[in-house]
Design an enzyme around this catalytic site. Structure first.
Site, PDB file in Angstrom:
ATOM      1  N   ASP A  12       0.857  -1.180   0.000  1.00 15.18           N
ATOM      2  CA  ASP A  12       0.000   0.000   0.000  1.00 15.18           C
ATOM      3  C   ASP A  12       0.897   1.236   0.000  1.00 15.18           C
ATOM      4  O   ASP A  12       1.757   1.370   0.877  1.00 15.18           O
ATOM      5  CB  ASP A  12      -0.872  -0.017   1.258  1.00 15.18           C
ATOM      6  N   GLU A  16      30.010   6.942   6.148  1.00 12.54           N
ATOM      7  CA  GLU A  16      30.058   5.489   6.308  1.00 12.54           C
ATOM      8  C   GLU A  16      29.987   4.821   4.936  1.00 12.54           C
ATOM      9  O   GLU A  16      29.689   3.642   4.829  1.00 12.54           O
ATOM     10  CB  GLU A  16      28.949   4.997   7.228  1.00 12.54           C
ATOM     11  N   CYS A  39      26.049   7.213  11.425  1.00  4.29           N
ATOM     12  CA  CYS A  39      25.496   8.515  11.027  1.00  4.29           C
ATOM     13  C   CYS A  39      25.937   9.658  11.931  1.00  4.29           C
ATOM     14  O   CYS A  39      25.525  10.796  11.730  1.00  4.29           O
ATOM     15  CB  CYS A  39      23.973   8.442  10.999  1.00  4.29           C
ATOM     16  N   TYR A  53      20.435  -0.578   1.413  1.00  2.63           N
ATOM     17  CA  TYR A  53      20.018  -1.737   2.195  1.00  2.63           C
ATOM     18  C   TYR A  53      19.702  -2.946   1.313  1.00  2.63           C
ATOM     19  O   TYR A  53      19.499  -4.038   1.827  1.00  2.63           O
ATOM     20  CB  TYR A  53      18.780  -1.391   3.034  1.00  2.63           C
ATOM     21  N   GLY A  82      13.518  -4.897   3.773  1.00  8.29           N
ATOM     22  CA  GLY A  82      12.739  -4.079   4.678  1.00  8.29           C
ATOM     23  C   GLY A  82      13.222  -2.641   4.751  1.00  8.29           C
ATOM     24  O   GLY A  82      12.432  -1.728   4.984  1.00  8.29           O
ATOM     25  N   SER A 135      16.472  -0.773  16.216  1.00  9.82           N
ATOM     26  CA  SER A 135      17.168   0.481  15.971  1.00  9.82           C
ATOM     27  C   SER A 135      16.287   1.675  16.320  1.00  9.82           C
ATOM     28  O   SER A 135      16.766   2.666  16.902  1.00  9.82           O
ATOM     29  CB  SER A 135      17.607   0.567  14.503  1.00  9.82           C
ATOM     30  N   HIS A 194      18.343  13.591  13.399  1.00 10.60           N
ATOM     31  CA  HIS A 194      18.821  12.706  12.342  1.00 10.60           C
ATOM     32  C   HIS A 194      17.602  11.956  11.803  1.00 10.60           C
ATOM     33  O   HIS A 194      16.828  11.383  12.574  1.00 10.60           O
ATOM     34  CB  HIS A 194      19.846  11.729  12.917  1.00 10.60           C
ATOM     35  N   LYS A 243       8.478  10.498  15.646  1.00  9.95           N
ATOM     36  CA  LYS A 243       8.230   9.811  16.912  1.00  9.95           C
ATOM     37  C   LYS A 243       9.030  10.457  18.046  1.00  9.95           C
ATOM     38  O   LYS A 243       8.509  10.623  19.161  1.00  9.95           O
ATOM     39  CB  LYS A 243       8.594   8.331  16.793  1.00  9.95           C
ATOM     40  N   ASN A 275      17.316   8.961   3.011  1.00 13.51           N
ATOM     41  CA  ASN A 275      18.346   8.840   4.040  1.00 13.51           C
ATOM     42  C   ASN A 275      19.722   9.146   3.458  1.00 13.51           C
ATOM     43  O   ASN A 275      20.142   8.531   2.476  1.00 13.51           O
ATOM     44  CB  ASN A 275      18.317   7.409   4.594  1.00 13.51           C
ATOM     45  N   SER A 334      24.130   4.676  14.596  1.00 12.90           N
ATOM     46  CA  SER A 334      23.901   3.314  15.082  1.00 12.90           C
ATOM     47  C   SER A 334      25.188   2.681  15.574  1.00 12.90           C
ATOM     48  O   SER A 334      26.284   3.036  15.159  1.00 12.90           O
ATOM     49  CB  SER A 334      23.278   2.463  13.972  1.00 12.90           C
TER      50      SER A 334
END
Length: 387
Positions: free
Chosen positions: A29, A79, A111, A143, A148, A201, A233, A242, A275, A307
């Site tokens: 979706d 990185e 990062c 990725y 994902g 993460s 970030h 969030k 990203n 990370s």
């Protein structure tokens, strides 16, 4: 004496894939990507763009406006390094024709690399107030196809000039840092793409934000309401959203609305580009400065996260007339100039970019005239050219 950001340059490659197209191709979706992740488009880097070329292009946005002779330090956080030994910053320094006396090196901590570079540059300028420093974040987030993390990819670079009496943002004293040896995201030497435990993460990111933000307020005797904006970030927009929700809960309506509105402004460019790892926080800053509502001397809080993991919260004060030091029209043109590619074209570009071209084979770029690109290797030495 105030030390901080005097110039900002931004670059992203000239191709993008639309998230609606990608969602349909992955039988998802579209709202899962558009709303659930918070992404609309994703910049795509082909074989001719890497951390070095993007870093050069970002810095070229302002290099002719500064006194190159005063640059004493050049740091690149990435990185997406191009060599296990030689710093990417040396290639950049050569292209920019900076003096041989410039101290230069590369920083890696996921990062967090560009933030580490800014802290080093800030302290350098404090000790050498007649010198300036260039700090670059430059990365390609990969990725893998149909994974994902695919929707949280992207490519780009942000470059900043750090100097005394800056025109854009003065860095405040004080910071709050927190680190832990964990495995939420990593990229082994034998892998061209990153490995990530996405849910874990996100949990760590939010935990590190709460720790560093709370500690910063305690150390500096300030409150959430003192900030005009909080920026983050953004590996993807929803993650920063969030964190911002955590910051504004239990705040008065005026504070909550101000921080929510300025977060939306700070996420505008990331939503279009995706990203960019080390530079993601500073793309958020640029987006806020160009699309937000900030008064002179407004306090901006910055949360940096890498990370593995390293988190830090610090703050800066907006300078009066900062808008005059930005290139809003140029940044809009940078984003708008990109050409849309189909999902099949994106997949071909992505797969090809994972492979190093055959030695002594010269690559050709389809970028516009004036941009730098990776032209392949000659006798195993990387070659960079200007279109």
């Amino acid at each position: 004496m105030q030390v901080g950001i005097d110039q900002i340059g931004f670059y992203t490659p000239n191709k993008y894939v639309d998230m609606v197209d990608l969602a349909h191709a992955r039988n998802q979706d579209p709202n899962k990507f558009l709303i659930g992740i918070g992404q609309s488009k994703m910049s795509v880097a082909d074989q001719t763009q890497d951390a070095v070329s993007m870093g050069i292009n970002a810095t070229m946005r302002y290099i002719d406006e500064i006194d190159r002779e005063k640059v004493g330090l050049l740091v690149i956080g990435t990185e997406s390094g191009v060599d296990q030994s030689k710093s990417a910053s040396l290639f950049v320094k050569s292209a920019l024709e900076l003096a041989p006396e410039v101290r230069t090196f590369e920083i890696k901590e996921a990062c967090f690399g560009m933030s580490a570079g800014i802290m080093i540059a800030r302290d350098y300028v404090r000790l050498h107030p007649h010198h300036s420093a260039i700090v670059i974040g430059s990365d390609i987030a990969r990725y893998g196809l149909n994974t994902g993390g695919e929707v949280t990819q992207g490519a780009g670079s942000v470059s900043m000039l750090i100097k005394a009496e800056p025109r854009i943002l003065a860095l405040k004293n004080g910071h709050s840092a927190y680190s832990a040896d964990i495995n939420d995201f990593w990229r082994p030497n034998d892998s061209a793409v990153a490995l990530v435990n996405g849910k874990y993460s996100t949990e760590v990111y939010l935990d590190f934000f709460k720790r560093t933000f709370t500690n910063y307020q305690a150390q500096n005797d300030c409150q959430t309401a003192d900030f005009a904006a909080l920026i983050y970030h953004l590996p993807f927009v929803k993650m920063g959203f969030k964190a911002n929700q955590l910051a504004i809960e239990k705040q008065e309506q005026e504070t909550a609305e101000r921080l929510a509105n300025n977060f939306t402004a700070s996420a505008q460019y990331s939503r279009e580009i995706g990203n960019i790892y080390t530079a993601s926080l500073y793309l958020s800053l640029l987006s806020l400065l160009e699309n937000g509502n900030l008064a002179p001397e407004a306090l901006v809080g910055l949360f940096s996260y890498g990370s593995g993991a390293m988190g830090e919260f610090y703050a800066g004060q907006v300078m009066e007339g900062y808008q005059n030091a930005l290139d809003f029209d140029g940044d809009q043109e940078m984003i708008a100039r990109r050409q849309k590619v189909s999902v099949s074209e994106y997949e071909q570009i992505f797969t090809q970019a994972l492979e190093l071209p055959q030695d002594n084979f010269e690559l050709e770029s389809d970028e516009e005239t004036g941009y730098w690109y990776f032209a392949g290797t000659k006798d195993h030495v990387r070659q960079y050219k200007q279109k």
